[in-house]
Write a protein that holds these residues in place. Structure first.
Motif, PDB file in Angstrom:
ATOM      1  N   ILE A  12       4.379   6.930  -8.115  1.00 52.30           N
ATOM      2  CA  ILE A  12       3.033   6.639  -7.590  1.00 52.30           C
ATOM      3  C   ILE A  12       2.783   7.456  -6.329  1.00 52.30           C
ATOM      4  N   PHE A  13       3.806   7.582  -5.482  1.00 51.02           N
ATOM      5  CA  PHE A  13       3.642   8.329  -4.241  1.00 51.02           C
ATOM      6  C   PHE A  13       3.430   9.834  -4.530  1.00 51.02           C
ATOM      7  N   ARG A  14       4.219  10.337  -5.530  1.00 54.31           N
ATOM      8  CA  ARG A  14       4.082  11.767  -5.880  1.00 54.31           C
ATOM      9  C   ARG A  14       2.701  12.060  -6.456  1.00 54.31           C
ATOM     10  N   GLN A  15       2.251  11.231  -7.379  1.00 55.89           N
ATOM     11  CA  GLN A  15       0.932  11.434  -7.987  1.00 55.89           C
ATOM     12  C   GLN A  15      -0.172  11.327  -6.929  1.00 55.89           C
ATOM     13  N   LYS A  16       0.038  10.427  -5.988  1.00 60.16           N
ATOM     14  CA  LYS A  16      -0.962  10.278  -4.922  1.00 60.16           C
ATOM     15  C   LYS A  16      -1.050  11.538  -4.086  1.00 60.16           C
ATOM     16  N   LYS A  17       0.137  12.161  -3.799  1.00 55.45           N
ATOM     17  CA  LYS A  17       0.136  13.414  -3.022  1.00 55.45           C
ATOM     18  C   LYS A  17      -0.541  14.546  -3.792  1.00 55.45           C
ATOM     19  N   GLU A  18      -0.239  14.622  -5.119  1.00 56.01           N
ATOM     20  CA  GLU A  18      -0.865  15.671  -5.933  1.00 56.01           C
ATOM     21  C   GLU A  18      -2.372  15.488  -5.996  1.00 56.01           C
TER      22      GLU A  18
END
Length: 519
Positions: free
Chosen positions: A65-71
Motif C-alpha cells: 500500500i505504501f509503495r503504490q501510494k508513492k507511485e
C-alpha cells in the motif's frame, strides 16, 4: 483330582486375563494421554505459526500500500507538470495567434488602400486607352488615305509577307535541326557499330557445294557403282546427292547444294566402304541409320548454339531447326555461324543502348530460322521464321524482329532495327559472302542508273564497292534546297527497287563555277 486341577487352571487363566486387560487399559490410557498432549502441542504450534504468517501478511500489505501510494503520488506530480507545460504551450499559441491576427488586420488595411489606389489607376488607364483608340483610328484613316489600301487589305498583305518569311525560316530551321539530328544519330550509330565489330570477331570458312570421299583402292569404285549401276542409283535416290565417279584415282565426289544431304551421303558412303557390304538394301539401311543419328546431332548442335549465346527456354523443335542451319549456306556463308554472329552483335549493341541484352540475342539467333525449312515452305524466309517462332511460343518482340529483318514487315521496334543492323554487319563484312563479278558490276550500274534517272542530275558515280553514291547536279536546274529533297528521293527509289546488304550513302553535290580570263 483331575477336576481340581482343571478348576485351578481355569481360575489361573481368568486371573491372567483380568490382569492382561488391566495392563492393556493402563497402556492405552497412557498412549491417549500422550497423544492428546502431542495434539495440543501441534495445535499450539499451528496457532503460533498462523499468527506469525498473519503478522507477516499484514506487514507486506502495508508495504505494498505504501509503495503504490508513492507511485501514485509520483504519477500525479508528473501529470501536474505535463498539465503545466501544456498550459504554457497553449498560452504561447494564444499569444502567437493574437499577433497574427494583428498582422492580418494590418495587411487587410494595406490591401484596402492598394485597392483604392488600383481603382484610381484603372480609371486613368481606361481614359488613356480611349484616347489611344481614337488616335489609332485617326492614324489608320490617314494611312488608308496615303496608301490607297483599306485596313483589311493592309492586314492581309502584312500577314502574307510574315507567313512567307516564317515559312522560309521554319524550313531552314527544320533542315538544320534534321541535319544536326542525323549527324548526331549517325555518329552515335557508327560508334555503336564500331564497338560491336571491335568486340566481336567471328570465324569464317567458305562452304563448297561438293564433298570428296577417299577410297581405299580403285576396285571400290566398281563396287559402289554395282551391277548395271544399281548401287549408285540406290545411294543417289536414298540421299538426294549426285555421285561423280571419274578418272580421279581413289576418289568419289558428292555433289549437292544441300550440305545436310551431302553430310548424310558422306557418312553413309564411308560406313558402306568400311563395312564392305554394298547392295541396295544395305544402302537404304545405312542411310536411314545415319539420318536418325543426324537428327540427334542436329539437336546437339542447336543446344550448343543456344548455350554459346546464353539463351535458354527455346522450344526443342526450334533447337533442332537451329541445328539444321549448320548444314545450310547463304552466299557460301554458313547460316548457323551467321546467326551466332548476329546474336552476339545484337547483344553488344543492345548493351550499349541499355536494352534487354538477352532478348536481343534471342531475336538475333532466331532471325534466320525460316531458312531451315524455306525449301519446304513457300514464301520469304523472314515470314516463315516469324510463323515458326509464333507457333513455338516466342514473344511478340522476337516474332516482329524476325519478320522485319528484311523489310517484309516494316520495323516498329528498336529490337527489329538492331537485328537488321546486325544482320547487315554479319553479311556485309569482308570475306563473309562470295559474290559473282557480274552481279557486283550489275549492282553498281543499277545504282548509277537510278541516280541519273532524275531530272537535273548530270553524272553519278558508285564508289566504295557500291556503299556510296556520288551525284553531280546542274546548278541551274537544282537549287540548294532542292538538293536536299533530291537526295531523299534517290535514297527512297534505291530502297524500293534494289536489294543490298548494309546501307548506301548518297551524296548530292551542287556547285557553281565562275570562269574568266585575264588578258
Amino acid at each position: 483330582m483331575l477336576s481340581s486341577i482343571i478348576i485351578t487352571a481355569f481360575i489361573t487363566f481368568g486371573v491372567g486375563a483380568v490382569i492382561g486387560v488391566i495392563v492393556y487399559k493402563y497402556f492405552l490410557a497412557k498412549e491417549l494421554s500422550e497423544s492428546k498432549k502431542l495434539a495440543d502441542k501441534i495445535l499450539e504450534e499451528a496457532r503460533k505459526e498462523a499468527s506469525a504468517q498473519k503478522k507477516e501478511a499484514l506487514l507486506q500489505a502495508k508495504d505494498e500500500i505504501f509503495r503504490q501510494k508513492k507511485e501514485w503520488e509520483k504519477e500525479c506530480r508528473e501529470k501536474e507538470k505535463e498539465l503545466k507545460r501544456q498550459e504554457q504551450r497553449l498560452q504561447e499559441k494564444e499569444e502567437r495567434i493574437e499577433k497574427r491576427l494583428e498582422d492580418v488586420s494590418q495587411k487587410e488595411r494595406e490591401l484596402l488602400a492598394w485597392e483604392s489606389k488600383l481603382s484610381r489607376e484603372e480609371r486613368k488607364l481606361e481614359e488613356k486607352n480611349s484616347q489611344l483608340e481614337s488616335l489609332i483610328l485617326e492614324q489608320t484613316k490617314k494611312l488608308e488615305e496615303v496608301s490607297g489600301l483599306t485596313r483589311e487589305e493592309a492586314r492581309r498583305l502584312l500577314l502574307e509577307e510574315m507567313e512567307n518569311k516564317v515559312k522560309h525560316e521554319a524550313a531552314k530551321r527544320m533542315r538544320q535541326i534534321e541535319m544536326e539530328a542525323q549527324e548526331q544519330a549517325a555518329k552515335k550509330a557508327k560508334e555503336i557499330l564500331a564497338t560491336a565489330v571491335q568486340r566481336y570477331a567471328g570465324e569464317y570458312v567458305v562452304d563448297n557445294t561438293v564433298t570428296v570421299v577417299e577410297l581405299p583402292n580403285e576396285e571400290m569404285k566398281g563396287r559402289i557403282i554395282g551391277r548395271e549401276g544399281r548401287n549408285i542409283r540406290a545411294l543417289e535416290a536414298a540421299t538426294g546427292v549426285d555421285l561423280i565417279i571419274d578418272d580421279t584415282p581413289e576418289t568419289v565426289v558428292l555433289s549437292a547444294f544441300n550440305p545436310l544431304r551431302r553430310e548424310i551421303a558422306r557418312q553413309a558412303l564411308e560406313r558402306l566402304i568400311s563395312d564392305g557390304r554394298i547392295h541396295p538394301a544395305r544402302i537404304e539401311e545405312v542411310v536411314e541409320k545415319v539420318q536418325r543419328e543426324m537428327d540427334d546431332k542436329l539437336k546437339e548442335i542447336g543446344e550448343q548454339a543456344t548455350f554459346d549465346v546464353g539463351v535458354h527456354g527455346i522450344h526443342p523443335e526450334l533447337i533442332r531447326l537451329l541445328g539444321r542451319l549448320y548444314y545450310r549456306t547463304s552466299f557460301s556463308q554458313n547460316v548457323l555461324q551467321h546467326s551466332l554472329e548476329v546474336a552476339f552483335l545484337c547483344g553488344i549493341m543492345a548493351a550499349e543502348l541499355g536494352l534487354d541484352e538477352k532478348l536481343a540475342k534471342r531475336a538475333g539467333l532466331l532471325h534466320d530460322i525460316g531458312k531451315a525449312v524455306d525449301h519446304e515452305v513457300e514464301g520469304p524466309h523472314a515470314l516463315i521464321g516469324a510463323d515458326l517462332a509464333k507457333k513455338y511460343g516466342e514473344s511478340e518482340e522476337v516474332i516482329h524482329a524476325i519478320a522485319a529483318h528484311h523489310e517484309d514487315v516494316s520495323p516498329s521496334s528498336v529490337l527489329a532495327v538492331l537485328v537488321q543492323a546486325a544482320d547487315s554487319l554479319s553479311g556485309a563484312r569482308p570475306g563473309a559472302r562470295k559474290e559473282l563479278l557480274e552481279n557486283y558490276v550489275k549492282r553498281l550500274e543499277e545504282l548509277e542508273n537510278i541516280a541519273t534517272s532524275f531530272e537535273g542530275v548530270e553524272k553519278a558515280y558508285a564508289i566504295q564497292a557500291g556503299r556510296e553514291l556520288r551525284v553531280m547536279v546542274d546548278c541551274e536546274k537544282i537549287g540548294d534546297d532542292n538538293t536536299y529533297l533530291l537526295c531523299k528521293e534517290i535514297a527512297k527509289k534505291i530502297e524500293e527497287e534494289m536489294t543490298y546488304p548494309g546501307q548506301i550513302k548518297i551524296t548530292v553535290i551542287r556547285e557553281r563555277r565562275a570562269v574568266d580570263f585575264a588578258k
